[in-house]
Design a protein around this motif. Structure first.
Motif, PDB file in Angstrom:
ATOM      1  N   THR A 153      61.012  23.363  -9.373  1.00 11.38           N
ATOM      2  CA  THR A 153      61.195  24.055  -8.089  1.00 11.38           C
ATOM      3  C   THR A 153      62.129  25.243  -8.242  1.00 11.38           C
ATOM      4  N   VAL A 154      63.224  25.061  -8.978  1.00 12.23           N
ATOM      5  CA  VAL A 154      64.143  26.173  -9.212  1.00 12.23           C
ATOM      6  C   VAL A 154      63.438  27.298  -9.957  1.00 12.23           C
ATOM      7  N   ALA A 155      62.581  26.966 -10.908  1.00 15.50           N
ATOM      8  CA  ALA A 155      61.834  27.995 -11.637  1.00 15.50           C
ATOM      9  C   ALA A 155      61.037  28.869 -10.672  1.00 15.50           C
ATOM     10  N   LYS A 156      60.439  28.262  -9.677  1.00 20.67           N
ATOM     11  CA  LYS A 156      59.657  29.037  -8.695  1.00 20.67           C
ATOM     12  C   LYS A 156      60.556  29.847  -7.765  1.00 20.67           C
ATOM     13  N   LEU A 157      61.709  29.268  -7.411  1.00 23.19           N
ATOM     14  CA  LEU A 157      62.611  29.978  -6.492  1.00 23.19           C
ATOM     15  C   LEU A 157      63.253  31.202  -7.131  1.00 23.19           C
TER      16      LEU A 157
END
Length: 449
Positions: A153-157
């Motif tokens: 999720t952090v990668a996408k954010l």
């Protein structure tokens, strides 16, 4: 440019990369405002954020490659740490999404930094033993799925601001295990906040516990007690009944974090510390002129503990002098906390952490055992052993240290993955380290079992 006092962009890009430059520009100040700029400031992004995120990713990959977890889809969590992390993660998704939709660059990036810091220093550090387990039970699988969800999720954010790092994380975490996933993080669906995972009450409780633990560490530093040295107890003073209940609920977490045997509430903040007050002549004299002596006398005649309580709660001190009433603010009076004998104390507003600093022989022995374990773990790294490798250990130690090792043998062998522990001269083929600490001498050698 003609004066030669500019920073060449390509110099920064060649040293730190485009992602770090972008992240610095997005997180430093609001767009349009003046800012300091240097290659070193961009480098701070790598040290404070990029490396932290990469270390969490490396931790996950290291253990996932060993255990090869199958189920990485998050279900309803039962572990409090998992519940908290997923709650904070979904708050992050909600808030970052809203910030991007409102072109709010600071709130689209800075909250990610805070989340990653807590992911590293709280969740991963507190969950390490769950990844170290030999079995592949439900709790271990839950830890894997929770951390995997957070990282992907952090990668996408961060993809809009740090496209290259985001792509690297996505390719290794998602595409490497799911060939049907979108080819790039920039083609993947944007994360959606799952409101059913958000628990604001849990978030507040965990923030409180982290704050109290931080105060506890500050108190320990004041007493010059090493983190590995167990202490008898930690006691806290907080503001509300809900906060007192949280201390009881998470007493085991606080105990583990602060390396203390008991966690309790202070009977009163004055149990562990007292306060002194000093009216500040520069501030009060400039403001009240010749009225200052009377105000000073009135303040010094008041109860110092009540004054401290008023200022710590954010209030204003009402002082009466010569039939006049004055509202005194905290910046106009110096309040000092003094720890009582046997305590080390740290204070922040209404919050107090007090550690009992007296050491029993049993606590000293346990501290020696923990110091010994650290040196063995460092030796394992120096010997380039895999995290799952078991060892045989050979020890020569002074009397006090040997006694501590014998008393805590089970703890030591478990922590260091030791199959056989011997008090003997290390063989020639072993990796060896010699050291002295806390008045004890040590020579330890190990070989792969």
């Amino acid at each position: 440019k003609s004066l030669g006092n500019i920073v060449q962009p390509w110099d920064v890009l060649n040293v730190h990369g485009a992602d770090a430059l972008r992240w610095y520009l997005y997180t430093d100040t609001p767009p349009g405002q003046e800012r300091r700029f240097s290659s070193d400031l961009v480098g701070d992004v790598i040290r404070s954020f990029t490396l932290t995120l990469w270390n969490v990713y490396s931790f996950f990959v290291t253990y996932a490659n060993l255990d090869k977890p199958q189920a990485l889809t998050v279900t309803a969590p039962t572990n409090d740490l998992d519940r908290w992390l997923l709650s904070e993660l979904n708050v992050l998704v909600r808030d970052v999404t809203q910030a991007y939709e409102n072109y709010d660059v600071l709130n689209a990036t800075r909250p990610v930094e805070k989340f990653v810091e807590q992911l590293s220093t709280w969740y991963v550090r507190r969950s390490r033993r769950r990844f170290w387990k030999n079995d592949s039970g439900a709790d271990k699988q839950a830890a894997y799925s929770t951390l995997y969800t957070a990282l992907t999720t952090v990668a996408k954010l961060i993809a809009p601001a740090m496209p290259f790092l985001a792509e690297e994380l996505y390719q290794n975490l998602v595409r490497a295990v799911d060939g049907t996933a979108p080819e790039s993080v920039h083609l993947a669906e944007w994360p959606q906040a799952m409101e059913e995972f958000i628990d604001e009450s849990l978030n507040r409780e965990m923030q409180l516990i982290m704050r109290l633990v931080s105060l506890g560490h500050s108190a320990r530093q004041k007493a010059n007690r090493k983190v590995r040295q167990p202490l008898a107890s930690a006691a806290f003073s907080v503001s509300t009944p809900a906060e007192r209940k949280a201390i009881s609920t998470y007493a085991d977490v606080i105990s583990d974090e602060l390396n203390v045997k008991q966690v309790r509430l202070l009977d009163a903040s004055t149990e562990a510390l007292t306060h002194t007050v000093k009216p500040l002549p520069k501030q009060l004299g400039q403001k009240y002129g010749n009225k200052y002596p009377a105000i000073q006398k009135a303040i010094l005649a008041m109860n110092a503990e009540e004054i401290a309580k008023t200022f710590h709660s954010g209030g204003t001190l009402v002082v009466t002098a010569n039939d006049e009433t004055f509202n005194i603010i905290s910046e106009e009076v110096e309040v000092k906390a003094m720890a009582k004998e046997g305590f080390a104390v740290a204070e922040e507003g209404a919050y107090v952490a007090a550690l009992v600093t007296d050491l029993t022989p049993e606590l000293v022995q346990e501290g020696l055992a923990r110091e010994f374990v650290r040196r063995v773990q460092d030796l394992r790294k120096a010997a380039e052993l895999d995290v799952a490798d078991r060892i045989e250990m050979f020890i020569e130690a002074s009397a006090g240290l040997r006694s501590a090792i014998e008393a805590h043998k089970d703890y030591i062998t478990s922590e260091t993955l030791t199959s056989k522990l011997s008090f003997a001269t290390p063989p020639e083929r072993s990796s060896v380290v010699e050291d002295e600490f806390d008045g004890e001498k040590l020579k330890v050698g190990l070989i792969k079992a």
